[in-house]
Write a protein that holds these residues in place. Structure first.
Motif, PDB file in Angstrom:
ATOM      1  N   LEU A  94       0.887  -1.326  -0.064  1.00  0.00           N
ATOM      2  CA  LEU A  94      -0.125   0.118   0.126  1.00  0.00           C
ATOM      3  C   LEU A  94       0.824   1.406  -0.066  1.00  0.00           C
ATOM      4  N   LYS A 138      -8.858   0.922   8.762  1.00  0.00           N
ATOM      5  CA  LYS A 138     -10.329   0.854   8.767  1.00  0.00           C
ATOM      6  C   LYS A 138     -11.003  -0.402   9.405  1.00  0.00           C
ATOM      7  N   TYR A 158      -9.092  -3.768   8.412  1.00  0.00           N
ATOM      8  CA  TYR A 158      -8.123  -3.886   7.126  1.00  0.00           C
ATOM      9  C   TYR A 158      -7.641  -2.597   6.742  1.00  0.00           C
ATOM     10  N   TRP A 159      -6.814  -2.194   6.037  1.00  0.00           N
ATOM     11  CA  TRP A 159      -5.875  -1.170   5.561  1.00  0.00           C
ATOM     12  C   TRP A 159      -6.379  -0.713   4.002  1.00  0.00           C
ATOM     13  N   GLN A 160      -6.397   0.608   3.999  1.00  0.00           N
ATOM     14  CA  GLN A 160      -6.885   1.113   2.412  1.00  0.00           C
ATOM     15  C   GLN A 160      -5.944   2.241   2.022  1.00  0.00           C
ATOM     16  N   ASN A 195      -7.815   2.822  -4.133  1.00  0.00           N
ATOM     17  CA  ASN A 195      -8.578   1.705  -4.429  1.00  0.00           C
ATOM     18  C   ASN A 195      -8.074   0.412  -4.001  1.00  0.00           C
ATOM     19  N   ARG A 196      -6.924   0.224  -3.266  1.00  0.00           N
ATOM     20  CA  ARG A 196      -6.259  -0.829  -3.074  1.00  0.00           C
ATOM     21  C   ARG A 196      -6.551  -1.132  -1.291  1.00  0.00           C
ATOM     22  N   SER A 197      -6.732  -2.356  -0.791  1.00  0.00           N
ATOM     23  CA  SER A 197      -6.968  -2.722   0.396  1.00  0.00           C
ATOM     24  C   SER A 197      -6.213  -3.835   0.794  1.00  0.00           C
ATOM     25  N   GLU A 237      -7.462  -5.138  -5.227  1.00  0.00           N
ATOM     26  CA  GLU A 237      -7.669  -3.780  -5.848  1.00  0.00           C
ATOM     27  C   GLU A 237      -8.786  -3.954  -7.224  1.00  0.00           C
ATOM     28  N   ASP A 265     -14.110  -7.120   0.920  1.00  0.00           N
ATOM     29  CA  ASP A 265     -13.732  -6.169   0.500  1.00  0.00           C
ATOM     30  C   ASP A 265     -14.923  -5.514  -0.302  1.00  0.00           C
ATOM     31  N   LYS A 320     -17.146  -3.156   1.965  1.00  0.00           N
ATOM     32  CA  LYS A 320     -16.336  -2.331   2.641  1.00  0.00           C
ATOM     33  C   LYS A 320     -17.092  -0.605   2.744  1.00  0.00           C
TER      34      LYS A 320
END
Length: 167
Positions: free
Chosen positions: A31, A38, A65-67, A70-72, A92, A160, A163
């Protein structure tokens, strides 16, 4: 005598947890900054979908989760044969970018940590029945670990997709 010592040392090493990357290293690897930490709250329908994917209830009412854009990144545990396997999944645009085994605790089946195996997940999506879009080739002697990683990949894709949903 030295063969016995080498054999016992090998068993000891195999039984110890193998950590490839820390959670922080995994997140930094995939990332870009800034990264937002989040939480996805699991309402009843999400809990039910998770239970179907896993074959048992998901433990917990929320998933961290981490964002970044657009990528988590999702870090999830699932039991292989007897021990949890901690796996990081990067998603993504509704498809898997990467799967990394972060901690492998089983005594056998560690091949699932290798790139030749995890790269099979790249580009996969989830179909309408919460199944992966392509078959994953198994590894002899690691069937339960393979299944655990497939479940985690499906779960991360499903989470995902939810979310932005409200609890």
């Amino acid at each position: 005598m030295w063969r016995i010592v080498a054999f016992i040392a090998g068993l000891t090493v195999q039984s110890m947890a193998h950590a490839a990357l820390s959670n922080e290293e995994f997140i930094q690897k995939y990332l870009k900054q800034p990264v937002e930490n989040k939480v996805l709250w699991l309402n009843k329908p999400l809990q039910q979908r998770a239970a179907i994917i896993l074959g048992h209830n998901y433990q917990g009412l929320r998933v961290r989760y981490w964002q970044s854009g657009n990528r988590s990144a999702w870090i999830l545990d699932e039991i292989g044969k007897e021990q949890p396997i901690t796996t990081g999944v990067v998603i993504e645009n509704n498809q898997i970018v990467a799967v990394d085994v972060l901690v492998y605790r089983e005594s056998r089946g560690g091949e699932v940590q290798q790139n030749f195996f995890t790269k099979q997940f790249q580009g996969l999506t989830l179909d309408k029945n919460d199944k992966l879009s392509k078959k994953i080739d198994g590894i002899t002697g690691a069937t339960l670990s393979v299944w655990a990683l497939q479940k985690v990949a499906r779960l991360a894709l499903m989470f995902d997709s939810q979310k932005g949903a409200t609890p």
